[in-house]
Motif scaffolding. Structure first.
Motif, mmCIF file in Angstrom:
data_model
loop_
_atom_site.group_PDB
_atom_site.id
_atom_site.type_symbol
_atom_site.label_atom_id
_atom_site.label_comp_id
_atom_site.label_asym_id
_atom_site.label_seq_id
_atom_site.Cartn_x
_atom_site.Cartn_y
_atom_site.Cartn_z
ATOM 1 N N UNK A 55 12.037 44.800 -67.765
ATOM 2 C CA UNK A 55 10.985 45.711 -67.318
ATOM 3 C C UNK A 55 10.554 45.429 -65.881
ATOM 4 N N UNK A 56 10.696 44.173 -65.434
ATOM 5 C CA UNK A 56 10.222 43.811 -64.088
ATOM 6 C C UNK A 56 10.916 44.608 -62.983
ATOM 7 N N UNK A 57 12.248 44.656 -62.927
ATOM 8 C CA UNK A 57 12.891 45.471 -61.883
ATOM 9 C C UNK A 57 12.621 46.964 -62.046
ATOM 10 N N UNK A 58 12.466 47.435 -63.288
ATOM 11 C CA UNK A 58 12.137 48.846 -63.508
ATOM 12 C C UNK A 58 10.764 49.146 -62.922
ATOM 13 N N UNK A 59 9.809 48.236 -63.150
ATOM 14 C CA UNK A 59 8.460 48.419 -62.606
ATOM 15 C C UNK A 59 8.492 48.462 -61.073
ATOM 16 N N UNK A 60 9.321 47.603 -60.467
ATOM 17 C CA UNK A 60 9.436 47.589 -59.005
ATOM 18 C C UNK A 60 10.045 48.898 -58.490
ATOM 19 N N UNK A 61 11.042 49.415 -59.207
ATOM 20 C CA UNK A 61 11.678 50.678 -58.809
ATOM 21 C C UNK A 61 10.711 51.846 -58.960
ATOM 22 N N UNK A 62 9.909 51.847 -60.013
ATOM 23 C CA UNK A 62 8.906 52.901 -60.206
ATOM 24 C C UNK A 62 7.837 52.831 -59.125
ATOM 25 N N UNK A 63 7.478 51.620 -58.733
ATOM 26 C CA UNK A 63 6.517 51.457 -57.638
ATOM 27 C C UNK A 63 7.063 52.052 -56.344
ATOM 28 N N UNK A 64 8.367 51.874 -56.133
ATOM 29 C CA UNK A 64 9.025 52.447 -54.963
ATOM 30 C C UNK A 64 8.981 53.975 -55.023
ATOM 31 N N UNK A 65 9.231 54.530 -56.190
ATOM 32 C CA UNK A 65 9.156 55.986 -56.358
ATOM 33 C C UNK A 65 7.731 56.492 -56.159
ATOM 34 N N UNK A 66 6.755 55.679 -56.519
ATOM 35 C CA UNK A 66 5.352 56.053 -56.309
ATOM 36 C C UNK A 66 5.031 56.109 -54.818
ATOM 37 N N UNK A 67 5.609 55.178 -54.038
ATOM 38 C CA UNK A 67 5.413 55.191 -52.589
ATOM 39 C C UNK A 67 5.996 56.454 -51.969
ATOM 40 N N UNK A 68 7.047 56.977 -52.599
ATOM 41 C CA UNK A 68 7.677 58.202 -52.107
ATOM 42 C C UNK A 68 7.011 59.453 -52.683
ATOM 43 N N UNK A 69 5.921 59.250 -53.459
ATOM 44 C CA UNK A 69 5.152 60.347 -54.066
ATOM 45 C C UNK A 69 6.003 61.200 -55.010
ATOM 46 N N UNK A 70 6.877 60.509 -55.727
ATOM 47 C CA UNK A 70 7.701 61.160 -56.747
ATOM 48 C C UNK A 70 7.074 60.947 -58.127
ATOM 49 N N UNK A 71 6.467 59.786 -58.311
ATOM 50 C CA UNK A 71 5.756 59.487 -59.558
ATOM 51 C C UNK A 71 4.360 58.977 -59.215
ATOM 52 N N UNK A 72 3.507 58.899 -60.230
ATOM 53 C CA UNK A 72 2.156 58.360 -60.043
ATOM 54 C C UNK A 72 1.840 57.430 -61.207
ATOM 55 N N UNK A 73 1.224 56.297 -60.889
ATOM 56 C CA UNK A 73 0.813 55.355 -61.932
ATOM 57 C C UNK A 73 -0.533 55.799 -62.506
ATOM 58 N N UNK A 74 -0.615 55.791 -63.834
ATOM 59 C CA UNK A 74 -1.868 56.120 -64.515
ATOM 60 C C UNK A 74 -2.291 54.941 -65.369
ATOM 61 N N UNK A 75 -3.584 54.569 -65.323
ATOM 62 C CA UNK A 75 -4.061 53.416 -66.098
ATOM 63 C C UNK A 75 -3.715 53.545 -67.575
ATOM 64 N N UNK A 76 -3.072 52.495 -68.096
ATOM 65 C CA UNK A 76 -2.729 52.413 -69.520
ATOM 66 C C UNK A 76 -1.740 53.492 -69.977
ATOM 67 N N UNK A 77 -1.154 54.232 -69.050
ATOM 68 C CA UNK A 77 -0.204 55.280 -69.416
ATOM 69 C C UNK A 77 1.150 55.124 -68.731
ATOM 70 N N UNK A 78 1.262 54.153 -67.855
ATOM 71 C CA UNK A 78 2.507 53.990 -67.123
ATOM 72 C C UNK A 78 2.625 54.983 -65.980
ATOM 73 N N UNK A 79 3.801 55.540 -65.801
ATOM 74 C CA UNK A 79 4.051 56.451 -64.688
ATOM 75 C C UNK A 79 4.365 57.857 -65.198
ATOM 76 N N UNK A 80 3.923 58.858 -64.429
ATOM 77 C CA UNK A 80 4.251 60.246 -64.738
ATOM 78 C C UNK A 80 4.882 60.886 -63.503
#
Length: 341
Positions: A52-77
């Motif tokens: 899960x650690x590298x997946x979380x880092x990759x999702x964070x990268x996608x969030x920086x590109x405004x492709x996904x957004x982190x939501x509290x207790x819901x992960x990424x959308x």
């Protein structure tokens, strides 16, 4: 040689994180996910075969590109649906690892470093850190460029590094690759084909801003040809093309391709994929043959230009050494005159 820059904490992500982020984008497109759909870390980690650690880092990268957004207790959308992301690819920034990687290949092709090298020799020559050097050598070992010796040092593996070897390689590929498309066992994987089309469309959509590194270009090209061989469902064809890709890697990295040539070979790849989508394998085989013939001409031209530039650099270095030697001789003569006086 000047000291090269090191990685900093300010960099947005490693090359592996960018690769994983692009794999997540492939999953979004494959599953036709829409804006607002949730991306579960556990499910992605399972599908990608990582923790899960590298997946979380990759999702964070996608969030920086405004492709996904982190939501509290819901992960990424997802902030964008699969159609908006159809040709989106994240290009990894250049790093000190990439610079050393290309410098090693360039100097190896120029004959400036021997077949067998040690870490001490490379550290002294390239003025880099041990960590960067080890990462780079490990990467080259994974790609079949070098192997670690049983004792000390590393050895460069045989490669396509002469014009004769290049001609022989393309003769072999022109015979094998079109034939793979005509085998009875040939079957298209539409998911893989869609992914390849997305990568090629991304390149075309860059327009005049198209400036991928030689590493990225080779990866896209090699993946395309290995995919086509894979559709044959014949392991011998796949192994043959994988071997050719390993052998030609060094020569393909040595120069910067003109934008127009990149656009041309991307369109040639697209023509082959379009013919396959139309179930016209004969035309696909014809276009593959023409593509490889064009690629040979282009590669030989690029190689000649790179060799000419290398010869010019070598000549300049020779003049500099000669001038330095003459200056030392004049200084020695001057010093002797002062002593005699």
């Amino acid at each position: 040689m000047r000291a090269r820059r090191e990685e900093t904490n300010g960099q947005r992500g490693s090359r592996s994180q960018y690769a994983l982020a692009n794999q997540i984008l492939d999953i979004v497109r494959d599953r036709r996910l829409e804006e607002g759909d949730r991306l579960a870390e556990v499910a992605l980690a399972t599908q990608l075969g990582v923790s899960r650690t590298p997946v979380r880092a990759a999702l964070s990268l996608l969030a920086q590109e405004e492709i996904v957004r982190a939501r509290p207790n819901q992960g990424y959308v997802l902030l964008k649906g699969w159609t908006a992301l159809k040709s989106t690819i994240l290009a990894a920034p250049s790093s000190s690892d990439d610079e050393l990687y290309l410098d090693l290949i360039r100097e190896r092709l120029q004959g400036d470093i021997p077949n067998t090298v040690t870490q001490t020799m490379l550290l002294d020559r390239f003025k880099t850190s041990r960590a960067v050097l080890l990462r780079t050598l490990s990467r080259m070992a994974e790609e079949g460029i070098v192997t670690k010796n049983k004792g000390r040092g590393w050895t460069f593996q045989p490669a396509i590094d002469t014009s004769v070897a290049m001609r022989n390689s393309y003769d072999f590929r022109i015979m094998v690759e079109p034939a793979a498309l005509m085998l009875e066992t040939f079957e298209i994987d539409m998911v893989a084909l869609d992914r390849a089309r997305a990568r090629h469309l991304w390149l075309l959509e860059q327009g005049e801003m198209l400036a991928p590194s030689s590493l990225e270009l080779f990866a896209i090209d090699a993946q395309f040809h290995e995919m086509m061989a894979g559709f044959s469902n014949n392991s011998f064809f796949v192994q043959a093309i994988q071997h050719q890709n390993r052998m030609r890697r060094l020569l393909e990295y040595q120069g910067v391709q003109p934008v127009q040539r990149i656009v041309t070979w991307v369109k040639e790849h697209m023509e082959i994929m379009d013919a396959l989508c139309a179930n016209d394998r004969e035309r696909a085989a014809q276009r593959m043959r023409a593509h490889l013939e064009n690629a040979y001409v282009s590669t030989m031209k690029l190689t000649a230009e790179a060799q000419k530039a290398a010869a010019a650099r070598s000549k300049t270095k020779g003049r500099e050494r000669s001038n330095a030697s003459r200056r030392r001789e004049r200084n020695d003569v001057s010093a002797e005159s002062d002593i005699a006086g």
